[in-house]
Design a protein around this motif. Structure first.
Motif, short mmCIF file in Angstrom:
data_model
loop_
_atom_site.label_atom_id
_atom_site.label_comp_id
_atom_site.label_asym_id
_atom_site.label_seq_id
_atom_site.Cartn_x
_atom_site.Cartn_y
_atom_site.Cartn_z
N GLU A 84 0.83 -1.21 0.00
CA GLU A 84 0.00 0.00 0.00
C GLU A 84 0.87 1.26 0.00
O GLU A 84 0.55 2.24 -0.68
N ASP A 85 1.97 1.24 0.74
CA ASP A 85 2.89 2.38 0.73
C ASP A 85 3.46 2.59 -0.66
O ASP A 85 3.58 3.72 -1.15
N LEU A 86 3.83 1.50 -1.32
CA LEU A 86 4.41 1.57 -2.66
C LEU A 86 3.39 2.11 -3.66
O LEU A 86 3.72 2.99 -4.49
N ASP A 87 2.16 1.63 -3.60
CA ASP A 87 1.11 2.10 -4.50
C ASP A 87 0.81 3.57 -4.28
O ASP A 87 0.63 4.33 -5.23
N GLN A 88 0.77 3.98 -3.03
CA GLN A 88 0.44 5.36 -2.71
C GLN A 88 1.52 6.33 -3.22
O GLN A 88 1.21 7.36 -3.81
N LYS A 89 2.77 5.98 -2.99
CA LYS A 89 3.87 6.84 -3.45
C LYS A 89 3.91 6.91 -4.98
O LYS A 89 4.14 7.98 -5.56
N PHE A 90 3.69 5.77 -5.63
CA PHE A 90 3.73 5.76 -7.09
C PHE A 90 2.56 6.55 -7.68
O PHE A 90 2.72 7.25 -8.68
N LYS A 91 1.38 6.45 -7.07
CA LYS A 91 0.23 7.20 -7.57
C LYS A 91 0.47 8.70 -7.46
O LYS A 91 0.17 9.47 -8.38
N PHE A 116 9.20 9.00 -3.95
CA PHE A 116 9.02 7.69 -4.55
C PHE A 116 10.35 6.95 -4.69
O PHE A 116 10.44 5.75 -4.39
N SER A 117 11.39 7.65 -5.15
CA SER A 117 12.69 7.00 -5.33
C SER A 117 13.29 6.58 -4.00
O SER A 117 13.93 5.53 -3.90
N LYS A 118 13.09 7.40 -2.98
CA LYS A 118 13.63 7.05 -1.66
C LYS A 118 13.00 5.77 -1.13
O LYS A 118 13.67 4.90 -0.57
N LEU A 119 11.68 5.63 -1.35
CA LEU A 119 11.00 4.41 -0.93
C LEU A 119 11.47 3.22 -1.77
O LEU A 119 11.69 2.13 -1.26
N LEU A 120 11.66 3.46 -3.06
CA LEU A 120 12.07 2.39 -3.97
C LEU A 120 13.47 1.89 -3.65
O LEU A 120 13.74 0.69 -3.69
#
Length: 301
Positions: A84-91, A116-120
């Motif tokens: 969910e964190d990944l989807d939220q940041k990408f959206k 987004f890149s920091k999470l990735l």
């Protein structure tokens, strides 16, 4: 024209690096990039499997597409973020890219891309926090690491294990490809990617190309800073992106040199254009017969 199927030179390029003998298969560690990047890389991995090579793929437990396992060994590690964190940041990141150019540039600076890149990139720290997995990688004696340049963790893993790396990409926006391969790309003659300039530039356009290049350098440093911090932390020494990209042994570029502006390339760069094309099919006999009929009696094959 590039072949429609898997280029014949691609397995040869990778297998030459992997094989330690003419009759011995290689051990390949794959650190893939999530999303559409994985679809193309997977086709190469499948081909290497069919040729008898041993493949180990290291993926995070949280991903969009990397959980689809095939006939290779897959090693997973837990992450500090959820799907969910990944989807939220990408959206949030994707929504900011559909605005006007001015707003899009502002979003790059104010945080949508950085967030987004920091999470990735954070999952690379999660990988090295898995001591059991790291010990397995150290003891496995891989012949090479197969990776995507947008997945900088692969470069960090290759440097950590002191293993040759094979880069697999269509292009790379930042200047690290030229610096890593030591290929000259003079700004007066070779326009930067996305600059919308041609290789025949006026003096004003050459200045614009130089300004575009300097903005690119500043943006790329800003974009990959978190990845570099993690790499320096893992390797326990300050590193730069130039350090990571200069260690690449082979570059496999999913393009053809005729599609790019003229510039020198090094012997360790191989063009494998056509990999993303659909499989070609033979022409139907009905088509050929109708063509012969239209040509009339004078038609000859």
């Amino acid at each position: 024209m590039a072949p429609a199927g898997l280029p014949a030179s691609l397995p040869l390029c990778v297998c030459l690096l992997l094989a330690s003998g003419f009759a011995q298969a290689g051990r390949l560690l794959v650190v893939p990039m999530d999303g559409s990047h994985w679809f193309t890389m997977r086709s190469v991995v499948e081909k290497l499997l069919h040729r008898g090579h041993e493949v180990v793929v290291v993926v995070p437990e949280v991903s969009w597409q990397l959980g689809q396992s095939l006939n290779f060994t897959m090693k997973t590690y837990s992450t500090s973020h959820t799907l969910e964190d990944l989807d939220q940041k990408f959206k949030y990141y994707s929504d900011t890219q559909w605005k006007t150019p001015e707003q899009r540039i502002l979003s790059l600076v104010t945080g949508s891309v950085k967030g987004f890149s920091k999470l990735l990139f954070s999952h690379c720290r999660d990988l090295f926090n898995d001591k059991k997995l790291v010990e397995y990688l150290k003891q496995s004696s891989f012949d090479a690491v197969f990776l995507d340049p947008f997945e900088l963790c692969g470069l960090t893993v290759a440097k950590y294990l002191s293993v040759p790396s094979v880069m697999f990409t269509r292009y790379f926006y930042c200047h690290y490809l030229e610096e890593g391969t030591q290929c000259p790309s003079p700004l007066s003659y070779v326009p930067r990617l996305f600059s919308k300039l041609s290789d025949t530039m006026t003096f004003k356009e050459r200045v614009s190309n130089f300004v575009f290049y300097m903005e690119e350098r500043a943006f790329c440093y800003y974009l990959f800073k978190s990845a570099i911090d993690i790499a320096s932390e893992v390797l326990q020494t300050p590193v730069t992106l130039e350090d990571l990209f200069s260690q690449v042994s082979i570059w496999l570029l999913r393009t053809d040199f005729v599609l790019d502006f003229p510039k020198p390339v090094m012997p360790n760069i191989f063009f494998i254009g056509g990999l993303n094309c659909q499989q070609r099919k033979p022409l139907s006999k009905v088509c050929c017969l109708s063509l012969a009929h239209e040509e009339g009696p004078g038609f000859r094959e």
